[in-house]
Design a protein around this motif. Sequence first.
Motif, PDB file in Angstrom:
ATOM      1  N   ALA A   1      65.175  46.940 -31.308  1.00 50.83           N
ATOM      2  CA  ALA A   1      64.774  48.343 -31.145  1.00 50.83           C
ATOM      3  C   ALA A   1      65.549  49.262 -32.078  1.00 50.83           C
ATOM      4  O   ALA A   1      65.046  50.311 -32.499  1.00 50.83           O
ATOM      5  CB  ALA A   1      64.985  48.780 -29.693  1.00 50.83           C
ATOM      6  N   ALA A   2      66.766  48.873 -32.460  1.00 49.05           N
ATOM      7  CA  ALA A   2      67.621  49.718 -33.301  1.00 49.05           C
ATOM      8  C   ALA A   2      67.367  49.541 -34.792  1.00 49.05           C
ATOM      9  O   ALA A   2      67.724  50.417 -35.585  1.00 49.05           O
ATOM     10  CB  ALA A   2      69.088  49.423 -32.999  1.00 49.05           C
TER      11      ALA A   2
ATOM     12  N   LEU B   1      73.189  48.388 -33.195  1.00 45.72           N
ATOM     13  CA  LEU B   1      73.169  49.174 -31.958  1.00 45.72           C
ATOM     14  C   LEU B   1      73.605  50.622 -32.185  1.00 45.72           C
ATOM     15  O   LEU B   1      73.252  51.498 -31.396  1.00 45.72           O
ATOM     16  CB  LEU B   1      74.053  48.532 -30.885  1.00 45.72           C
TER      17      LEU B   1
ATOM     18  N   LEU C   1      67.793  45.125 -27.737  1.00 47.35           N
ATOM     19  CA  LEU C   1      68.343  46.396 -28.211  1.00 47.35           C
ATOM     20  C   LEU C   1      68.502  46.391 -29.735  1.00 47.35           C
ATOM     21  O   LEU C   1      68.234  47.390 -30.395  1.00 47.35           O
ATOM     22  CB  LEU C   1      69.686  46.681 -27.536  1.00 47.35           C
ATOM     23  N   GLU C   2      68.942  45.261 -30.284  1.00 46.25           N
ATOM     24  CA  GLU C   2      69.094  45.167 -31.738  1.00 46.25           C
ATOM     25  C   GLU C   2      67.756  45.327 -32.441  1.00 46.25           C
ATOM     26  O   GLU C   2      67.665  46.021 -33.453  1.00 46.25           O
ATOM     27  CB  GLU C   2      69.760  43.847 -32.129  1.00 46.25           C
TER      28      GLU C   2
ATOM     29  N   LEU D   1      71.835  53.866 -19.213  1.00 41.57           N
ATOM     30  CA  LEU D   1      71.775  52.542 -19.833  1.00 41.57           C
ATOM     31  C   LEU D   1      73.156  51.895 -19.809  1.00 41.57           C
ATOM     32  O   LEU D   1      73.296  50.722 -19.441  1.00 41.57           O
ATOM     33  CB  LEU D   1      71.258  52.634 -21.269  1.00 41.57           C
TER      34      LEU D   1
ATOM     35  N   ILE E   1      70.198  41.275 -22.917  1.00 42.65           N
ATOM     36  CA  ILE E   1      69.303  42.266 -23.527  1.00 42.65           C
ATOM     37  C   ILE E   1      69.740  42.715 -24.913  1.00 42.65           C
ATOM     38  O   ILE E   1      68.998  43.432 -25.575  1.00 42.65           O
ATOM     39  CB  ILE E   1      69.084  43.490 -22.613  1.00 42.65           C
ATOM     40  N   ARG E   2      70.900  42.272 -25.370  1.00 42.47           N
ATOM     41  CA  ARG E   2      71.353  42.680 -26.698  1.00 42.47           C
ATOM     42  C   ARG E   2      70.328  42.394 -27.790  1.00 42.47           C
ATOM     43  O   ARG E   2      70.073  43.254 -28.632  1.00 42.47           O
ATOM     44  CB  ARG E   2      72.701  42.047 -27.025  1.00 42.47           C
TER      45      ARG E   2
ATOM     46  N   LEU F   1      70.408  52.996 -32.192  1.00 43.97           N
ATOM     47  CA  LEU F   1      69.415  53.138 -31.130  1.00 43.97           C
ATOM     48  C   LEU F   1      68.997  54.600 -31.000  1.00 43.97           C
ATOM     49  O   LEU F   1      67.871  54.901 -30.648  1.00 43.97           O
ATOM     50  CB  LEU F   1      69.976  52.641 -29.797  1.00 43.97           C
TER      51      LEU F   1
ATOM     52  N   ASP G   1      72.064  58.162 -22.753  1.00 39.31           N
ATOM     53  CA  ASP G   1      72.632  56.816 -22.807  1.00 39.31           C
ATOM     54  C   ASP G   1      73.464  56.474 -21.570  1.00 39.31           C
ATOM     55  O   ASP G   1      73.756  55.307 -21.323  1.00 39.31           O
ATOM     56  CB  ASP G   1      73.514  56.641 -24.045  1.00 39.31           C
TER      57      ASP G   1
ATOM     58  N   LEU H   1      74.193  48.444 -17.919  1.00 40.40           N
ATOM     59  CA  LEU H   1      74.752  47.317 -18.667  1.00 40.40           C
ATOM     60  C   LEU H   1      76.100  46.881 -18.114  1.00 40.40           C
ATOM     61  O   LEU H   1      76.466  45.712 -18.200  1.00 40.40           O
ATOM     62  CB  LEU H   1      74.893  47.676 -20.145  1.00 40.40           C
TER      63      LEU H   1
END
Length: 152
Positions: A140-141, A83, A137-138, A119, A133-134, A86, A116, A123
């Motif tokens: 995407a990162a 993360l 996100l992971e 977001l 959603i973690r 990101l 950020d 969250l």
Amino acid sequence: LTRALLPALQRRRGHVISVVSLASLVPLPESLGYSASKAGLRAFMLGLSLRRPETGVAVSMVHPGAVDTPMLRYEAANGGSALNFLSTPLSPDAVADAVVANLDRPRLERFLPSHDEWLIKILNLSPAVVQRIRPLLERAAKPGLAKYRSAI
């Protein structure tokens, strides 16, 4: 340090600015101690801000995401949170600039990168949202992490 300096800050109507972290709001399971200490610092600063009518001391926090430091390089190489990547890691100078900006344009909380902020606020509406959603996100990162690792 803040407690020791509070009488002088009150006399001069001073301003306490802390560099906290986005990890104070979105915990990183790979860095639980770091996230917990930053969450504690945020709670302290929020409490201090509530005392402003009594003390006259202004309070601001800067919440950077990942900052390109030896700690981040170590984490990138040794299993830290994806993360952190990101967004492109910030320079220490960008964080310093945000601290200085609070002197001229005080804000209780300033988020870096600024996009950020929304977001993070979404969250924090529900801790369950972070858990759901973690994984997205992971994923995407991961490209950002790979790019950072290849550059260090």
